[in-house]
Each structure stands twice: as structure tokens, then as C-alpha cells.
Design an enzyme around this catalytic site. Structure first.
Site, PDB file in Angstrom:
ATOM      1  N   ARG A 190      31.360  19.307  -9.029  1.00  8.35           N
ATOM      2  CA  ARG A 190      32.335  18.732  -8.107  1.00  8.35           C
ATOM      3  C   ARG A 190      32.978  17.511  -8.751  1.00  8.35           C
ATOM      4  NH1 ARG A 190      31.646  22.902  -6.218  1.00  8.35           N
ATOM      5  NH2 ARG A 190      31.074  23.519  -4.097  1.00  8.35           N
ATOM      6  N   ARG A 233      35.814  25.619  -5.163  1.00  8.66           N
ATOM      7  CA  ARG A 233      36.717  25.078  -4.156  1.00  8.66           C
ATOM      8  C   ARG A 233      37.556  23.879  -4.586  1.00  8.66           C
ATOM      9  NH1 ARG A 233      32.100  26.240   0.315  1.00  8.66           N
ATOM     10  NH2 ARG A 233      30.904  26.208  -1.633  1.00  8.66           N
ATOM     11  N   ASN A 259      14.902  49.325 -15.927  1.00  7.02           N
ATOM     12  CA  ASN A 259      15.898  50.308 -16.338  1.00  7.02           C
ATOM     13  C   ASN A 259      17.171  50.200 -15.511  1.00  7.02           C
ATOM     14  OD1 ASN A 259      16.619  52.826 -17.922  1.00  7.02           O
ATOM     15  ND2 ASN A 259      16.845  53.574 -15.816  1.00  7.02           N
ATOM     16  N   ASP A 264      36.293  33.069  -5.716  1.00 11.50           N
ATOM     17  CA  ASP A 264      35.484  33.454  -4.556  1.00 11.50           C
ATOM     18  C   ASP A 264      36.391  33.794  -3.377  1.00 11.50           C
ATOM     19  OD1 ASP A 264      33.125  33.147  -5.963  1.00 11.50           O
ATOM     20  OD2 ASP A 264      32.918  31.034  -5.420  1.00 11.50           O
ATOM     21  N   HIS A 267      19.194  42.132 -10.194  1.00 12.84           N
ATOM     22  CA  HIS A 267      17.746  41.937 -10.022  1.00 12.84           C
ATOM     23  C   HIS A 267      17.173  43.237  -9.476  1.00 12.84           C
ATOM     24  CE1 HIS A 267      14.308  39.255  -8.183  1.00 12.84           C
ATOM     25  NE2 HIS A 267      13.851  40.203  -8.984  1.00 12.84           N
ATOM     26  N   LYS A 308      24.422  38.676 -10.589  1.00 14.16           N
ATOM     27  CA  LYS A 308      22.999  38.307 -10.514  1.00 14.16           C
ATOM     28  C   LYS A 308      22.100  39.536 -10.311  1.00 14.16           C
ATOM     29  CE  LYS A 308      24.044  33.764  -8.479  1.00 14.16           C
ATOM     30  NZ  LYS A 308      25.491  33.984  -8.148  1.00 14.16           N
TER      31      LYS A 308
END
EC number: 4.1.1.23
Length: 232
Positions: free
Chosen positions: A182, A212, A70, A13, A66, A64
């Protein structure tokens, strides 16, 4: 490419290619896969996926998708052509959308990425769902969307570890990808429904996304090794 021998997926990230590769170069592709999300992919496009694959990593493309069936299916097809190991779409796009993605992958020759559905984001609690018109417990919505994903032929689901046990019981063939992991002693940050790596596997998760606690560690390789040791 060396096949990864653990369920760990490290989230890259970062806003830049340089930062992402700086971390990747400290990690062993036999000990983890890597996740490319919206920030990094928007900054670097498909080049970052190719670069990571050339370094030996299997890549989870976490965008992700959405949209209408098609459009979403064509995005999944494009991801498959990049050679990603896993790609995800929002289950809330509905049965027809997920089924279209499954169909487009089955029409391809060669390796297919795992097609994973996103149920309820791990940052969302009941009050958050109520704010978008769903006055129900997150686990109820997760189970509803999981049923749609199973019917559409999805390979698995992204879910909180707290939902993993119920999902495995209801849908044993679905592979479960769990963010919000975590290690003991880590800060929760903006994740709410979390467990430790060992707890998550014991609950039924198949893959663990960790960000992280590894990416911001003083020694990322050591932090990754500690997680792998916890799972041994």
C-alpha cells in the site's frame, strides 16, 4: 513483448473481462506486469491470459493450486502452456506436491514460468492460524514452509513484506513476491501485514503486487507512475 522494467505487478481483481481490460489499457507493460486471480480467471478462463499477453503484458497466474501432487503438477503444466510468466501453488500442499510441479516444468521445452510458493496469506494473523490448529506466529509458519519450498526447488515465495528480510537471509536464492503493498496514505483494506513499496523492496522483496491503490485510482496510469517514481 516488451520486458517489464519494474518490480510492480498490478492485480486485475475484477469479475469481468471488460473491466480488467479497461484497466489494462491504461497501463504500460514496460512499467508493470499483471496478475490474474481466481475471480477473473473463473469468469474468463484462459482467454484473458492470451488477450493480456497479446497486449504486451507478462502475466502472473495467481490461482494458488493445492491438490494431490499429480493434479497440481498437471495444472502447473497447463498454466505453462498458456505462456504465463509466473504461477503459484500452496506450500502447505507439501514437499512432494511442490517437487512434482518443479519436475513437470523441467520436462517441458521452451520458456518456463517462475514457480512460486504461497506461504501464509497476508490476511492471516496469529489468531487466524490458531483457528486452524496452528498456534504459532505467522512468521514461524512462513519459515517452515519456505524451507520446504527451497528443498523442492521452487523459484520463489509469496510472502508478506514483514517476512521478507528473514526469508532473504535464510533463502537468498528465492525470489520474493509481496502482496499487501500500500503506497503511503492508502487504506489497508483486508490486508494486515503490509508495507509501502519502498519499504518492501528495502526489506528484500523482489516483486510487489498492488491492487486497489492503482485499480481504483481516479487515474490508474498516474497512480502506477507514482509508485514507479517512489521506487526509483
Amino acid at each position: 513483448m516488451s520486458a517489464c522494467q519494474t518490480p510492480v505487478i498490478v492485480a486485475l481483481d475484477f469479475p469481468t473481462r471488460e473491466a480488467a481490460l479497461r484497466l489494462a489499457d491504461q497501463l504500460d507493460p514496460k512499467l508493470c506486469r499483471v496478475k490474474v486471480g481466481k475471480e477473473l480467471f473463473t469468469s474468463c478462463a484462459a482467454d484473458i491470459v492470451e488477450t493480456l499477453r497479446h497486449r504486451g503484458f507478462e502475466v502472473f497466474l495467481d490461482l494458488k493450486f493445492h491438490d494431490i501432487p499429480n493434479t497440481t503438477a498437471m495444472a502447473v503444466k497447463a498454466a505453462a502452456e498458456m505462456g504465463v510468466w509466473m504461477v503459484n501453488v500452496h506450500c502447505s500442499g507439501g514437499l512432494r506436491m511442490m517437487a512434482a510441479c518443479r519436475e513437470v516444468l523441467e520436462q517441458r521445452t521452451g520458456p518456463q514460468p517462475l514457480l512460486i510458493g504461497v506461504t501464509v496469506l497476508t490476511s492471516m494473523e496469529r489468531e487466524d492460524l490458531a483457528g486452524i490448529g496452528l498456534d504459532i506466529d505467522p512468521q514461524v509458519q512462513v519459515l517452515r514452509l519456505a524451507a520446504l519450498a527451497g528443498k523442492a526447488g521452487m523459484d520463489g515465495l509469496v510472502c508478506s513484506a514483514l517476512e521478507a528480510q528473514a526469508l532473504k537471509a535464510a533463502h537468498p536464492s528465492l525470489q520474493l513476491v509481496t502482496p499487501g503493498i500500500r503506497p503511503a496514505g492508502s487504506a489497508q483494506d483486508d490486508q494486515r501485514r503490509i508495507l509501502t513499496p519502498r519499504q518492501a523492496l528495502d526489506a528484500g522483496s523482489d516483486y510487489l503486487v498492488i491492487g486497489r491503490p492503482i485499480s481504483q485510482a481516479a487515474d490508474p496510469a498516474k497512480a502506477l507512475a507514482a509508485v514507479v517514481a517512489e521506487l526509483a
